[in-house]
Design a protein around this motif. Sequence first.
Motif, PDB file in Angstrom:
ATOM      1  N   ALA A  11      25.801  12.731  -4.541  1.00  0.00           N
ATOM      2  CA  ALA A  11      25.229  12.758  -3.198  1.00  0.00           C
ATOM      3  C   ALA A  11      24.872  11.547  -2.801  1.00  0.00           C
ATOM      4  O   ALA A  11      24.670  11.045  -1.738  1.00  0.00           O
ATOM      5  CB  ALA A  11      24.082  13.922  -3.264  1.00  0.00           C
ATOM      6  N   TYR A  12      24.025  10.735  -3.915  1.00  0.00           N
ATOM      7  CA  TYR A  12      23.326   9.669  -3.547  1.00  0.00           C
ATOM      8  C   TYR A  12      24.498   8.560  -3.225  1.00  0.00           C
ATOM      9  O   TYR A  12      24.313   7.760  -2.275  1.00  0.00           O
ATOM     10  CB  TYR A  12      22.720   8.927  -4.641  1.00  0.00           C
ATOM     11  N   LEU A  13      25.308   8.579  -4.167  1.00  0.00           N
ATOM     12  CA  LEU A  13      26.519   7.412  -3.886  1.00  0.00           C
ATOM     13  C   LEU A  13      27.453   7.519  -2.275  1.00  0.00           C
ATOM     14  O   LEU A  13      27.743   6.700  -1.869  1.00  0.00           O
ATOM     15  CB  LEU A  13      27.599   7.578  -5.039  1.00  0.00           C
ATOM     16  N   GLN A  14      27.267   9.121  -2.077  1.00  0.00           N
ATOM     17  CA  GLN A  14      28.065   9.410  -0.510  1.00  0.00           C
ATOM     18  C   GLN A  14      27.052   8.882   0.512  1.00  0.00           C
ATOM     19  O   GLN A  14      27.552   8.249   1.212  1.00  0.00           O
ATOM     20  CB  GLN A  14      28.054  10.819  -0.591  1.00  0.00           C
ATOM     21  N   GLN A  15      25.620   8.952   0.284  1.00  0.00           N
ATOM     22  CA  GLN A  15      24.858   8.453   1.347  1.00  0.00           C
ATOM     23  C   GLN A  15      25.106   6.897   1.359  1.00  0.00           C
ATOM     24  O   GLN A  15      25.016   6.405   2.328  1.00  0.00           O
ATOM     25  CB  GLN A  15      23.338   8.850   1.079  1.00  0.00           C
ATOM     26  N   LEU A  16      25.105   6.303   0.054  1.00  0.00           N
ATOM     27  CA  LEU A  16      25.219   4.904  -0.038  1.00  0.00           C
ATOM     28  C   LEU A  16      26.457   4.223   0.748  1.00  0.00           C
ATOM     29  O   LEU A  16      26.545   3.491   1.447  1.00  0.00           O
ATOM     30  CB  LEU A  16      25.316   4.659  -1.697  1.00  0.00           C
ATOM     31  N   ALA A  17      27.453   5.086   0.544  1.00  0.00           N
ATOM     32  CA  ALA A  17      28.783   4.816   1.124  1.00  0.00           C
ATOM     33  C   ALA A  17      28.614   4.939   2.634  1.00  0.00           C
ATOM     34  O   ALA A  17      29.222   4.095   3.400  1.00  0.00           O
ATOM     35  CB  ALA A  17      30.033   5.547   0.592  1.00  0.00           C
ATOM     36  N   LEU A  18      28.037   5.978   3.077  1.00  0.00           N
ATOM     37  CA  LEU A  18      27.904   6.410   4.770  1.00  0.00           C
ATOM     38  C   LEU A  18      26.994   5.560   5.289  1.00  0.00           C
ATOM     39  O   LEU A  18      27.267   5.160   6.478  1.00  0.00           O
ATOM     40  CB  LEU A  18      27.744   7.755   4.912  1.00  0.00           C
ATOM     41  N   HIS A  19      25.826   5.303   4.847  1.00  0.00           N
ATOM     42  CA  HIS A  19      24.751   4.808   5.351  1.00  0.00           C
ATOM     43  C   HIS A  19      24.163   3.620   4.339  1.00  0.00           C
ATOM     44  O   HIS A  19      22.924   3.775   3.961  1.00  0.00           O
ATOM     45  CB  HIS A  19      23.611   5.505   5.624  1.00  0.00           C
ATOM     46  N   PRO A  20      24.814   2.673   3.956  1.00  0.00           N
ATOM     47  CA  PRO A  20      24.250   1.778   2.846  1.00  0.00           C
ATOM     48  C   PRO A  20      23.118   1.276   3.006  1.00  0.00           C
ATOM     49  O   PRO A  20      22.170   1.242   2.279  1.00  0.00           O
ATOM     50  CB  PRO A  20      25.326   0.673   2.812  1.00  0.00           C
ATOM     51  N   LEU A  21      22.608   0.592   4.282  1.00  0.00           N
ATOM     52  CA  LEU A  21      21.368  -0.095   4.631  1.00  0.00           C
ATOM     53  C   LEU A  21      20.159   0.723   4.368  1.00  0.00           C
ATOM     54  O   LEU A  21      19.319   0.587   3.871  1.00  0.00           O
ATOM     55  CB  LEU A  21      21.647  -0.749   5.675  1.00  0.00           C
ATOM     56  N   ARG A  22      20.499   1.877   5.125  1.00  0.00           N
ATOM     57  CA  ARG A  22      19.231   2.934   5.154  1.00  0.00           C
ATOM     58  C   ARG A  22      19.199   3.565   3.673  1.00  0.00           C
ATOM     59  O   ARG A  22      17.913   3.810   3.478  1.00  0.00           O
ATOM     60  CB  ARG A  22      19.919   4.091   6.081  1.00  0.00           C
ATOM     61  N   THR A  23      19.907   3.864   3.128  1.00  0.00           N
ATOM     62  CA  THR A  23      19.816   4.401   1.610  1.00  0.00           C
ATOM     63  C   THR A  23      19.119   3.290   0.867  1.00  0.00           C
ATOM     64  O   THR A  23      18.199   3.716   0.193  1.00  0.00           O
ATOM     65  CB  THR A  23      21.306   4.777   1.047  1.00  0.00           C
ATOM     66  N   LYS A  24      19.506   2.075   0.873  1.00  0.00           N
ATOM     67  CA  LYS A  24      18.894   1.227   0.223  1.00  0.00           C
ATOM     68  C   LYS A  24      17.349   0.867   0.335  1.00  0.00           C
ATOM     69  O   LYS A  24      16.617   0.512  -0.447  1.00  0.00           O
ATOM     70  CB  LYS A  24      19.813  -0.218   0.058  1.00  0.00           C
ATOM     71  N   ALA A  25      17.222   0.792   1.725  1.00  0.00           N
ATOM     72  CA  ALA A  25      15.962   0.743   2.291  1.00  0.00           C
ATOM     73  C   ALA A  25      14.977   1.986   1.748  1.00  0.00           C
ATOM     74  O   ALA A  25      13.773   1.466   1.320  1.00  0.00           O
ATOM     75  CB  ALA A  25      15.913   0.714   3.565  1.00  0.00           C
ATOM     76  N   ILE A  26      15.291   2.990   1.948  1.00  0.00           N
ATOM     77  CA  ILE A  26      14.652   4.333   1.212  1.00  0.00           C
ATOM     78  C   ILE A  26      14.484   4.105  -0.009  1.00  0.00           C
ATOM     79  O   ILE A  26      13.266   4.221  -0.616  1.00  0.00           O
ATOM     80  CB  ILE A  26      15.065   5.656   1.692  1.00  0.00           C
ATOM     81  N   THR A  27      15.320   3.775  -0.986  1.00  0.00           N
ATOM     82  CA  THR A  27      15.393   3.591  -2.067  1.00  0.00           C
ATOM     83  C   THR A  27      14.367   2.796  -2.783  1.00  0.00           C
ATOM     84  O   THR A  27      13.506   2.887  -3.515  1.00  0.00           O
ATOM     85  CB  THR A  27      16.662   3.362  -2.836  1.00  0.00           C
ATOM     86  N   THR A  28      14.488   1.579  -2.058  1.00  0.00           N
ATOM     87  CA  THR A  28      13.767   0.353  -2.764  1.00  0.00           C
ATOM     88  C   THR A  28      12.416   0.605  -2.038  1.00  0.00           C
ATOM     89  O   THR A  28      11.318   0.189  -2.782  1.00  0.00           O
ATOM     90  CB  THR A  28      14.396  -1.035  -1.879  1.00  0.00           C
ATOM     91  N   GLY A  29      12.010   1.097  -0.969  1.00  0.00           N
ATOM     92  CA  GLY A  29      10.593   1.564  -0.687  1.00  0.00           C
ATOM     93  C   GLY A  29       9.934   2.145  -1.514  1.00  0.00           C
ATOM     94  O   GLY A  29       8.712   2.073  -1.822  1.00  0.00           O
ATOM     95  N   THR A  30      10.742   3.242  -1.772  1.00  0.00           N
ATOM     96  CA  THR A  30      10.068   4.400  -2.716  1.00  0.00           C
ATOM     97  C   THR A  30       9.871   3.510  -4.300  1.00  0.00           C
ATOM     98  O   THR A  30       8.704   3.840  -4.826  1.00  0.00           O
ATOM     99  CB  THR A  30      11.059   5.572  -2.851  1.00  0.00           C
TER     100      THR A  30
END
Length: 215
Positions: A11-30
């Motif tokens: 699921a994470y990889l799917q979000q990373l493929a669909l919304h890469p910048l948003r997913t990375k931003a949420i991950t890195t912020g967390t």
Amino acid sequence: MSAPSKPLLAAYLQQLALHPLRTKAITTGTLCFLQEVLGSNIAHMPVKKPAPNAPFLLQLLARSHIDMRAVKMAIYGFLVSAPLSHYLVGLLQKAFAGKTGTGAKIAQIVASNLLVAPIQTAAYLASLAVISGARSVDEVVNTVKAGFFSVIRITWITSPIALTIAQRFIPVELWVPFFNAVQFTLGTYFNARVKQLRLNALAKKVEKEKEENRD
């Protein structure tokens, strides 16, 4: 992955493929938030106690070192670190896309260390300066100058190792979570280490002042 053995990762990889910048931003912020909280707890930093009549939730958050500095680190991860890494690493991957030879792998490591790492290091130190209370350009510049080579030296040691492991053993689609895990582990360690050094320095200063007062 039609029948993934690890649905959360899928699921994470799917979000990373669909919304890469948003997913990375949420991950890195967390992860930046958790690094700050864990680093403070591991180093046994003194707790900034709220008012005695403060709500129980605020007292609980304070005891866990969940404070405004942790929130600011999360904002740094979300607004600075993640976008910067996304575009810099993206450009690096595009430049070496399809190149699998030994020379290309070495060139990718060199480019990462000489082009990407210095920019990320400067941005990290500048952000830390602001978070720590710097209010002028000179204060930010001095902080970057003071810590740049210490941080970049560590990066030059760890980054080639991590990138070599990724090139040899990690599928490209798993590079983001792999590097996140590496950075989180190292970041938490160095965060705690810096805090411990500060506490030791403060303890020595207090002890020295006591000795001077006795004399």
